[in-house]
Write a protein that holds these residues in place. Structure first.
Motif, PDB file in Angstrom:
ATOM      1  N   GLY A 142       0.852  -1.304   0.152  1.00 42.18           N
ATOM      2  CA  GLY A 142      -0.073   0.042  -0.187  1.00 42.18           C
ATOM      3  C   GLY A 142       0.870   1.250  -0.024  1.00 42.18           C
ATOM      4  N   PHE A 143       1.998   1.344   0.671  1.00 38.77           N
ATOM      5  CA  PHE A 143       2.945   2.133   0.738  1.00 38.77           C
ATOM      6  C   PHE A 143       3.310   2.567  -0.765  1.00 38.77           C
ATOM      7  N   HIS A 144       3.978   1.559  -1.209  1.00 37.13           N
ATOM      8  CA  HIS A 144       4.207   1.788  -2.793  1.00 37.13           C
ATOM      9  C   HIS A 144       3.356   2.547  -3.577  1.00 37.13           C
ATOM     10  N   HIS A 145       1.916   2.197  -3.543  1.00 34.78           N
ATOM     11  CA  HIS A 145       1.253   3.049  -4.038  1.00 34.78           C
ATOM     12  C   HIS A 145       1.040   4.579  -3.466  1.00 34.78           C
ATOM     13  N   LEU A 146       1.175   4.470  -2.210  1.00 38.46           N
ATOM     14  CA  LEU A 146       1.048   5.834  -1.743  1.00 38.46           C
ATOM     15  C   LEU A 146       2.100   6.820  -2.188  1.00 38.46           C
ATOM     16  N   MET A 147       3.335   6.190  -2.451  1.00 39.86           N
ATOM     17  CA  MET A 147       4.565   6.972  -2.937  1.00 39.86           C
ATOM     18  C   MET A 147       4.070   7.369  -4.222  1.00 39.86           C
ATOM     19  N   LEU A 148       3.569   6.583  -5.056  1.00 40.86           N
ATOM     20  CA  LEU A 148       3.199   7.030  -6.397  1.00 40.86           C
ATOM     21  C   LEU A 148       1.958   8.068  -6.478  1.00 40.86           C
ATOM     22  N   ALA A 149       1.298   8.054  -5.641  1.00 32.02           N
ATOM     23  CA  ALA A 149       0.287   9.135  -5.264  1.00 32.02           C
ATOM     24  C   ALA A 149       1.082  10.449  -4.734  1.00 32.02           C
ATOM     25  N   THR A 150       1.974  10.420  -4.050  1.00 34.32           N
ATOM     26  CA  THR A 150       2.856  11.333  -3.675  1.00 34.32           C
ATOM     27  C   THR A 150       3.276  12.184  -4.785  1.00 34.32           C
TER      28      THR A 150
END
Length: 386
Positions: free
Chosen positions: A78-86
């Motif tokens: 989930g954090f991987h996709h959060l970083m992409l969102a960032t």
């Protein structure tokens, strides 16, 4: 490719070693590689950039599915996709589009070294170039990653926070394997050292920049809803394990007038309470995910009022998921019995994992924000924590 079916296949695989890996801690290298090869790292990337084009509800549903068996792996995914969102929310299109394409094509895993409360990493100018120097804590998923979202404060700009997307193997970065907590033991949430790490101008996320618009302020809400999905999936997994144990292993109490533990009226009462509480969390979390997708679709047109209403919805879901999860993961031993506490089962890992992650930011402050909305109609002020 069906992302949910793929996630369920991976979850069945991860479940086979989850107990042993929880005891061992460290980096879940095999599981991270399985996620790479599955294509799910590209789930939230648009199709035109080589991704699967998944929305937030689909992406977070995969997080929830993985969390049922392994909340640590679900966390880093989930954090991987959060970083992409960032990078999508804070950077220029000319920055994030190539990063997305490389992520999809080369199966990059993104890690986190963005911790706004940890201001020990500072920016300096050396020979006309910016460098990051200092320590950073709670760097979830940083090890075995290809890109890092890192932050530092700039003393020359009055302590302004600068955020950059940089290669994880850049000279001067040391990722320490010092995460040894009671829960979420394979999130690699240890510390990092930055020793005069070069940061290029086109790696800085300045336009529009962190929390600069209502749309950019969706980033912390995605983080909060990610946690809610981890909590929900984790609790659903705990309940599944408890049900299986009660039906197959638990023995009725000596004063019970039933043949099997699963017929005990007190046990059934507990399960009834679990189910009612969990159904409420499911509805709140799923509603919030639908609302996030609607807000995301607004793009830069998203208003502060719309963002504020979404913040309340996500805070409500997160508080409910946290409280209900902690209650069920604690009380599951009341419906499984004393023998369920044997160390080899590690049923306590569900409570430990949720307890550690739920302390990411205090529930009391989320409730204060929701209360101010309910009583006074005041929407939460955007911050990196909501």
């Amino acid at each position: 490719m069906d992302p949910l079916l793929t996630a369920r296949r991976l979850a069945a695989q991860f479940a086979q070693t989850a107990i042993e890996r929880d005891a061992a801690g460290g980096t879940p290298k095999t599981e991270r590689d399985a996620l790479r090869h599955s294509g799910l790292l590209a789930l939230s990337i648009p199709r035109e950039l080589g991704g699967l084009g998944g929305n937030w509800r689909q992406t977070l549903t995969v997080v929830r599915e993985l969390a049922k068996v392994d909340s640590a792996v679900a966390h880093v995914f989930g954090f991987h996709h959060l970083m992409l969102a960032t990078v999508r929310l804070f950077a220029r299109e000319s920055q994030w589009q190539p990063w997305f394409e490389h992520t999809a094509r080369q199966q990059w895993f993104w890690g986190n070294a963005l911790n706004p409360l940890d201001t020990r990493t500072v920016v300096a100018r050396v020979n006309g170039q910016r460098v990051f120097t200092g320590q950073k804590s709670f760097c979830s998923g940083a090890r075995d990653s290809q890109r890092l979202i890192a932050s530092a404060v700039d003393p020359a700009a009055g302590g302004k926070l600068l955020i950059a997307a940089i290669p994880s193997d850049r000279a001067g970065i040391t990722l320490h394997g010092d995460w040894d907590n009671i829960g979420q033991r394979q999130t690699d949430s240890g510390s990092a050292t930055f020793d005069h790490v070069r940061v290029e101008d086109d790696e800085l996320l300045l336009d529009p920049g962190p929390l600069s618009t209502p749309f950019a302020c969706l980033r912390p809400l995605i983080a909060q809803l990610h946690f809610a999905h981890v909590f929900l999936g984790l609790t659903e997994g705990a309940l599944e394990q408890a049900c299986h144990y009660t039906r197959t292993q638990s023995r009725p109490w000596l004063r019970a007038t039933v043949e099997h533990a699963y017929q005990d009226p007190y046990v059934l009462r507990h399960y009834g309470e679990f189910w009612v509480a969990l159904e409420g969390v499911r509805l709140l979390v799923e509603r919030a995910a639908e609302q996030l997708d609607l807000a995301w679709a607004q793009g830069p047109a998203l208003s502060a009022e719309q963002r504020g209403a979404l913040a309340v919805s996500i805070a409500t879901a997160k508080v409910a998921a946290s409280r209900t999860g902690l209650d069920i993961c604690n009380r599951l031993f009341e419906v499984t019995g004393a023998r369920a506490t044997q160390a080899s089962l590690r049923l306590d890992r569900y409570w430990r994992n949720l307890r550690v992650q739920s302390l990411h930011d205090p529930v009391d402050y989320k409730l204060q924000e929701v209360g101010d909305w309910a009583l006074n109609g005041v929407v939460p002020v955007p911050s990196f924590y909501g």
